[in-house]
Enzyme design. Structure first.
Site, mmCIF file in Angstrom:
data_model
loop_
_atom_site.group_PDB
_atom_site.id
_atom_site.type_symbol
_atom_site.label_atom_id
_atom_site.label_comp_id
_atom_site.label_asym_id
_atom_site.label_seq_id
_atom_site.Cartn_x
_atom_site.Cartn_y
_atom_site.Cartn_z
ATOM 1 N N CYS A 95 0.817 -1.223 0.000
ATOM 2 C CA CYS A 95 0.000 0.000 0.000
ATOM 3 C C CYS A 95 0.847 1.268 0.000
ATOM 4 C CB CYS A 95 -0.951 -0.005 1.186
ATOM 5 S SG CYS A 95 -1.895 -1.526 1.298
ATOM 6 N N HIS B 212 -3.521 6.734 1.943
ATOM 7 C CA HIS B 212 -3.904 5.430 1.386
ATOM 8 C C HIS B 212 -5.290 5.086 1.918
ATOM 9 C CE1 HIS B 212 -4.317 1.250 0.709
ATOM 10 N NE2 HIS B 212 -4.022 0.902 1.939
ATOM 11 N N ASN C 57 -10.382 -0.958 -0.457
ATOM 12 C CA ASN C 57 -8.940 -0.776 -0.302
ATOM 13 C C ASN C 57 -8.249 -1.406 -1.513
ATOM 14 O OD1 ASN C 57 -6.216 -1.258 0.298
ATOM 15 N ND2 ASN C 57 -6.590 -1.584 2.477
#
Lengths: 343, 81
Positions: A124, A268, A299
């Site tokens: 990420c 993020h 996500n």
């Protein structure tokens, strides 16, 4: 005899992001569909994560295809031609064919000539890692323009029976063009890793371990199980909020920017709860618009920051020329934060 | 050194601020998850706020043992610097 001296490469004094683009898969998976796999509720998923729906890629929406689509938009916004791209960096943890790097196919399909192309793995934080590399390549004189792509098909690594992760992940691609600039457009990258916490977010098992198990059909040994991503929510939450708030502050300080000067905060998109708690820990002024793309995207790991950036620019929440604080953090653990000028 | 009452009151204020639970409901025998509706992520927020307020370290491995308000008060009283 005088010692021969190497002529050094010379690059641009500064760099900036010239264009950003995203690709979101066609298929929408609302929470109601997730509830067919796990015993939960729409309200539980929303309050724990802020996610209402996510996009999952179909068979045609490969890692390469989504990347090419996203990159095409970034190249168009940058106003350059693919031949001007002197480097293609693809960050992904979900391209399941390791060799060759998928970046070479993407570069070829875009028409980037013989540009160097390679994959990186920084989960990420991958977009930030790629941005840091691109900034160095442009200022170091090894490329004029660099294409940075964050792309994931996390649906391929999702265990639909795992109540704690089945609703979290999504698929998509985000791309950015980094190139020369007359003014500083990318601040110092604050990045790092902490391998002592490698276990808190990881793939359940290595591919060789998975393949070594006889399958259940033989009726012998352990059942073969496709590897998936798992995470340990509480330690991840604590690290992502309080440790990352410090990293975000360091990125601001290194850039000589105060939080009230930001035109956008683009963390993020891990979990809306992490974003909300980080805003508090950072004491971010309420006037700074915050990316909340996760509600409709889930996500998407390396893709989440460029996807959220594109959405904020398209919706008018943020504007070209504004300063944005970006921060990525995830499996490794790894992190990367910087202040950038929005394209 | 804080007394049991002071720790309980401080914890009640933290739980109130983070989860919106009335201060008077935060009693020693109450379970964070079952009675007070403090979910696992809010629990981490409570723990971090408690660490700061009471100058104590509460490791991740310990958090799962703090089921009731009483467990947390005892942990803080025993481990505070």
């Amino acid at each position: 005899m005088t010692k021969p001296q190497i002529r050094p490469a010379t690059g641009a004094q500064y760099s900036r992001i010239h264009g950003v683009g995203g690709y979101r898969p066609v298929r929408v998976i609302p929470n109601s569909e997730v509830l067919e796999w796990i015993d939960s509720s729409d309200e539980w998923i929303r309050t724990r994560s802020g996610i209402a729906e996510r996009r999952w890629a179909g068979p045609e929406e490969s890692v390469a295809e989504m990347s090419v689509q996203a990159a095409g938009k970034a190249i168009a916004q940058a106003g350059i031609t693919p031949e001007q791209i002197g480097g293609v960096i693809v960050s992904t943890v979900s391209h399941l064919k390791q060799t060759p790097a998928i970046a070479t196919e993407i570069a070829q399909r875009l028409g980037c000539g013989t540009a160097p192309a390679f994959d990186i793995s920084a989960a990420c934080a991958g977009f930030g890692y790629g941005l840091g590399l691109a900034d160095g390549m442009v200022r170091g004189g090894n490329a004029e323009y660099v294409l940075v792509i964050g792309v994931e098909r996390l649906s391929d690594l999702t265990d639909k029976s795992d109540r704690s992760t089945a609703f979290i992940f999504g698929d998509g691609a985000g791309a950015a063009i980094v190139g020369p600039s007359n003014t500083p457009g990318i601040g110092k990258l604050i990045w790092g890793s902490d391998g002592s916490q490698a276990d808190v977010i990881s793939q359940t098992q290595a591919w060789d371990t998975a393949f070594a198990k006889p399958d259940a059909i033989n009726g012998q040994g352990e059942e073969q199980k496709w590897p998936a991503l798992r995470m340990d929510g509480q330690p991840v939450f604590r690290w992502a909020v309080w440790e990352m708030a410090k990293v975000a502050q360091q990125a601001l300080d290194a850039a000589g920017i105060t939080a009230d000067q930001l035109g956008a905060f683009i963390p993020h998109q891990a979990n809306m709860r992490i974003t909300d708690a980080m805003i508090k820990a950072l004491k971010l002024p309420a006037s700074v618009p915050v990316a909340r793309d996760i509600a409709e995207t889930g996500n998407t790991s390396a893709a989440s920051i460029p996807l959220a950036m594109e959405r904020m620019l398209e919706s008018g929440e943020a504007h070209s020329g504004d300063l944005a604080l970006i921060i990525g953090f995830g499996a490794g653990l790894v992190y990367a934060a910087a202040v950038v000028t929005l394209p | 050194m804080a007394t049991q009452n002071e720790v309980q009151e401080g914890l009640a204020e933290i739980v109130n601020e983070i989860a919106g639970i009335p201060v008077e409901d935060v009693q020693l025998d109450k379970s964070f998850t079952d009675d007070l509706d403090v979910d696992s992520l809010s629990m981490v927020e409570v723990v971090v706020a408690a660490e700061e307020r009471f100058d104590v370290k509460i490791p991740d491995d310990e958090v799962k043992n703090l089921k009731t308000v009483g467990d947390a008060v005892n942990y803080i009283l025993t481990n505070a610097a």
